[in-house]
Design a protein around this motif. Structure first.
Motif, PDB file in Angstrom:
ATOM      1  N   THR A  70       0.844  -1.187   0.000  1.00 38.74           N
ATOM      2  CA  THR A  70       0.000   0.000   0.000  1.00 38.74           C
ATOM      3  C   THR A  70       0.886   1.246   0.000  1.00 38.74           C
ATOM      4  O   THR A  70       2.087   1.169   0.298  1.00 38.74           O
ATOM      5  CB  THR A  70      -0.893   0.026   1.245  1.00 38.74           C
ATOM      6  N   PRO A  71       0.309   2.417  -0.315  1.00 37.24           N
ATOM      7  CA  PRO A  71       1.119   3.643  -0.244  1.00 37.24           C
ATOM      8  C   PRO A  71       1.772   3.843   1.115  1.00 37.24           C
ATOM      9  O   PRO A  71       2.938   4.281   1.185  1.00 37.24           O
ATOM     10  CB  PRO A  71       0.099   4.743  -0.542  1.00 37.24           C
ATOM     11  N   GLY A  72       1.047   3.525   2.180  1.00 38.29           N
ATOM     12  CA  GLY A  72       1.618   3.677   3.520  1.00 38.29           C
ATOM     13  C   GLY A  72       2.810   2.765   3.746  1.00 38.29           C
ATOM     14  O   GLY A  72       3.817   3.166   4.337  1.00 38.29           O
ATOM     15  N   GLU A  73       2.701   1.533   3.281  1.00 36.36           N
ATOM     16  CA  GLU A  73       3.805   0.591   3.444  1.00 36.36           C
ATOM     17  C   GLU A  73       5.009   0.995   2.607  1.00 36.36           C
ATOM     18  O   GLU A  73       6.156   0.878   3.047  1.00 36.36           O
ATOM     19  CB  GLU A  73       3.334  -0.819   3.077  1.00 36.36           C
ATOM     20  N   ILE A  74       4.753   1.483   1.396  1.00 36.48           N
ATOM     21  CA  ILE A  74       5.854   1.960   0.550  1.00 36.48           C
ATOM     22  C   ILE A  74       6.553   3.142   1.219  1.00 36.48           C
ATOM     23  O   ILE A  74       7.789   3.208   1.288  1.00 36.48           O
ATOM     24  CB  ILE A  74       5.337   2.365  -0.838  1.00 36.48           C
ATOM     25  N   ALA A  75       5.746   4.074   1.719  1.00 29.84           N
ATOM     26  CA  ALA A  75       6.314   5.256   2.372  1.00 29.84           C
ATOM     27  C   ALA A  75       7.125   4.871   3.604  1.00 29.84           C
ATOM     28  O   ALA A  75       8.200   5.443   3.857  1.00 29.84           O
ATOM     29  CB  ALA A  75       5.196   6.227   2.756  1.00 29.84           C
ATOM     30  N   ASN A  76       6.631   3.907   4.368  1.00 23.99           N
ATOM     31  CA  ASN A  76       7.362   3.468   5.556  1.00 23.99           C
ATOM     32  C   ASN A  76       8.737   2.914   5.185  1.00 23.99           C
ATOM     33  O   ASN A  76       9.735   3.210   5.854  1.00 23.99           O
ATOM     34  CB  ASN A  76       6.563   2.395   6.305  1.00 23.99           C
ATOM     35  N   GLN A  77       8.789   2.123   4.120  1.00 25.53           N
ATOM     36  CA  GLN A  77      10.084   1.561   3.727  1.00 25.53           C
ATOM     37  C   GLN A  77      11.008   2.636   3.187  1.00 25.53           C
ATOM     38  O   GLN A  77      12.199   2.660   3.514  1.00 25.53           O
ATOM     39  CB  GLN A  77       9.903   0.446   2.689  1.00 25.53           C
TER      40      GLN A  77
END
Length: 554
Positions: free
Chosen positions: A125-132
């Protein structure tokens, strides 16, 4: 494959050496000499003139081919462009991209420029991508237009500007890969120590906890590719199906880098679809097919397989999750090929063990022997005491520890997790429970964290899953521990029926009960449409535990 020190001592009848080795570790013979090279230099610096026009990459869908000459030219051009646009040695670059030929250009272009690639799951998800991106401290992101919406949202959240969000196939307002290649910039001269410079920052799948950045150096990747060269019999005339994702360490190192080292041709698939998978193998005459066990289930049981000519396949090589002996045999018989498997972790770049091609006597349920230069130990899961290795037969089960040049230096910004996984002597605790026989062949019994404790007995889900998958009307299965009415943990099976199967809970329970010890039997069964798995093929047990289901009866 060379035998272990223990196996060789047994063969010589050296009882003193056997006793000494049985109290310590199994060590693979003939360790590989690791040159002080970058990944780029290992793979491409000595590319022979005769290899320049060999096919390196084939787009499985379109059939478009990229030669080694073209690939290296693209890698050099991209490295030059990145350097001219401000990428410095050590800068981190995110890659959110499915398996397409351009992935090889981007990945190796980043490494060629001295950058560190952090590869991202295309399903995030966008949130998971941003976290990484934030965790990895990435200042760039490469993606493709179908993933642009989530990439753009994540890039904005991570503070990556539009000019450093590269959309490979082009989106207005951002540079494309073509734009960067046509900069025609000279590739930079970069200097770094391959032993300490980070090549990649892949992240753990998150199936057993919060994702962590795994720091892997150029030396780690170089070592493991050379270890694979000694252990996996892939040749220059092979065509290798690349359906397992390049963002995962298995696809990145064993498929992408190893196949390129061997000057083989990689046939890319952006995602798994059985019909497309079978068409691609058949049409492109793939000889090596690297898979995860869920694909093996389809190859063994799906009727569609009979509609395609798969006679080109010599080897099916499974990894990322345990493969059962019965399933391996079914695939081998149906396709008329050899089936092997390997074992490893992201933290080990990834390969530590393989079943060698051409050794039919090695149990297909095992993970084979340690690759050259890899040391192994087993320790008791309760006491931590080191387990003696057997002079004959099979050892008691214990947690597998490994040490070698492919082992990571640690997790990014997480000293606590690093210290839990790596001890001061460099032994990595895999969290997997294994046995080893007198010939140095290891078998994974289960994950330490996934063991079910039933009335004080340890029950291994992998054992029960193998029994379930042997049933002709079961297409797939997973076992997890769930609480009963008394709050005790009991084994519950999630089962996917084959088409037109007439299978009920009682039949499944009876099937398992007849084949395991009394404490191991399945106590609950739930039929579902699909077993949730990660892109690398690991069962997402946390998702199964989160399902609402009835409790076990007494």
């Amino acid at each position: 494959m060379a035998r272990s020190f223990l196996s060789r001592a047994l063969h010589r009848g050296d009882t003193a050496e056997v006793a000494a080795l049985s109290a310590t570790s199994v060590v693979a013979l003939d360790p590989v000499e690791i040159p002080s090279l970058s990944v780029y230099d290992l793979l491409f610096a000595d590319l022979a003139d005769a290899d320049l026009d060999r096919v390196a990459l084939i787009d499985g869908a379109s059939g478009d081919e990229t030669s080694y000459r073209q690939l290296v030219a693209q890698i050099d051009a991209l490295a030059g462009s990145l350097a001219s646009r401000g990428l410095a040695v050590g800068d981190r670059v995110g890659i959110l991209c499915p398996n397409i030929p351009a992935f090889a250009t981007v990945f190796h272009g980043v490494l060629r420029a001295g950058g560190t690639a952090t590869t991202i799951n295309s399903l995030y998800t966008p949130g998971e991508i941003a976290n990484q991106l934030t965790s990895a401290e990435a200042g760039w992101l490469f993606t493709v237009s179908p993933l642009y919406p989530q990439a753009k949202e994540a890039a904005d959240a991570a503070g990556i500007p539009a000019e450093r969000l590269v959309v490979i196939d082009g989106v207005e307002g951002h540079p494309s890969l073509r734009d960067l290649l046509f900069d025609r910039a000279i590739p930079p001269t970069v200097r770094f120590d391959p032993a300490t410079h980070l090549a990649v920052l892949p992240y753990s799948s998150g199936t057993t906890g919060h994702p962590k950045g795994v720091m892997l150096t150029h030396r780690n990747l170089v070592a493991n590719v050379l270890q694979c060269e000694r252990a996996i019999g892939l040749g220059r005339d092979d065509r290798v199906l690349a359906v397992l994702p390049f963002f995962h360490i298995y696809g990145m190192s064993v498929l992408l880098d190893f196949a390129l080292l061997k000057r083989a041709a990689l046939v890319t698939m952006p995602r798994f679809d059985l019909t497309e998978f079978l068409r691609t193998v058949s049409e492109h005459r793939c000889t090596w097919v690297f898979i995860a066990p869920p694909i093996a289930v389809a190859l063994a049981k799906h009727p569609l397989v009979d509609d395609y000519d798969l006679s080109s396949v010599k080897v099916v090589f499974s990894g990322a999750a345990p493969l059962d002996r019965t399933l391996a045999s079914a695939v081998a018989e149906r396709l008329g090929c050899e089936v092997c498997q390997g074992y490893g972790m992201t933290e080990t770049s990834p390969v530590t063990h393989v079943i060698p091609v051409g050794e039919p006597g090695v149990d297909r349920s095992s993970i084979g022997r340690a690759v050259p230069g890899t040391e192994c130990r087993l320790i008791d899961v309760e006491t931590g005491a080191e387990l003696a290795l057997p002079g004959e037969g099979t050892s008691a089960p214990g947690e597998l520890l490994v040490r070698g040049p492919q082992v990571m230096p640690g997790y990014l910004h997480d000293d606590e997790a690093t210290s839990r996984t790596l001890d001061p002597e460099g032994w990595l605790h895999t969290g997997d429970i294994a046995t080893v026989d007198a010939d140095g062949v290891f078998t994974i019994v289960d994950r330490l964290k996934e063991l079910i404790k039933y009335k004080g007995y340890q029950v291994a889900p992998a054992v029960l899953e193998a029994v379930l998958l042997a049933h002709p009307e079961i297409a797939d299965a997973a076992v997890v521990g769930v609480p009963d009415d008394d709050g005790q943990e009991v084994p519950k099976a999630y089962v996917v029926r084959t088409a037109d199967a007439d299978l009920d809970e009682e039949t499944v329970i009876a099937w398992v009960q007849d084949r395991v010890a009394p404490h191991e039997k399945v106590r609950l069964v739930e039929f579902i449409d699909v077993i949730p798995k990660s892109a690398s093929g690991k069962i997402l047990r946390k998702d199964l535990r989160g399902r609402v289901g009835r409790h076990a009866a007494a």
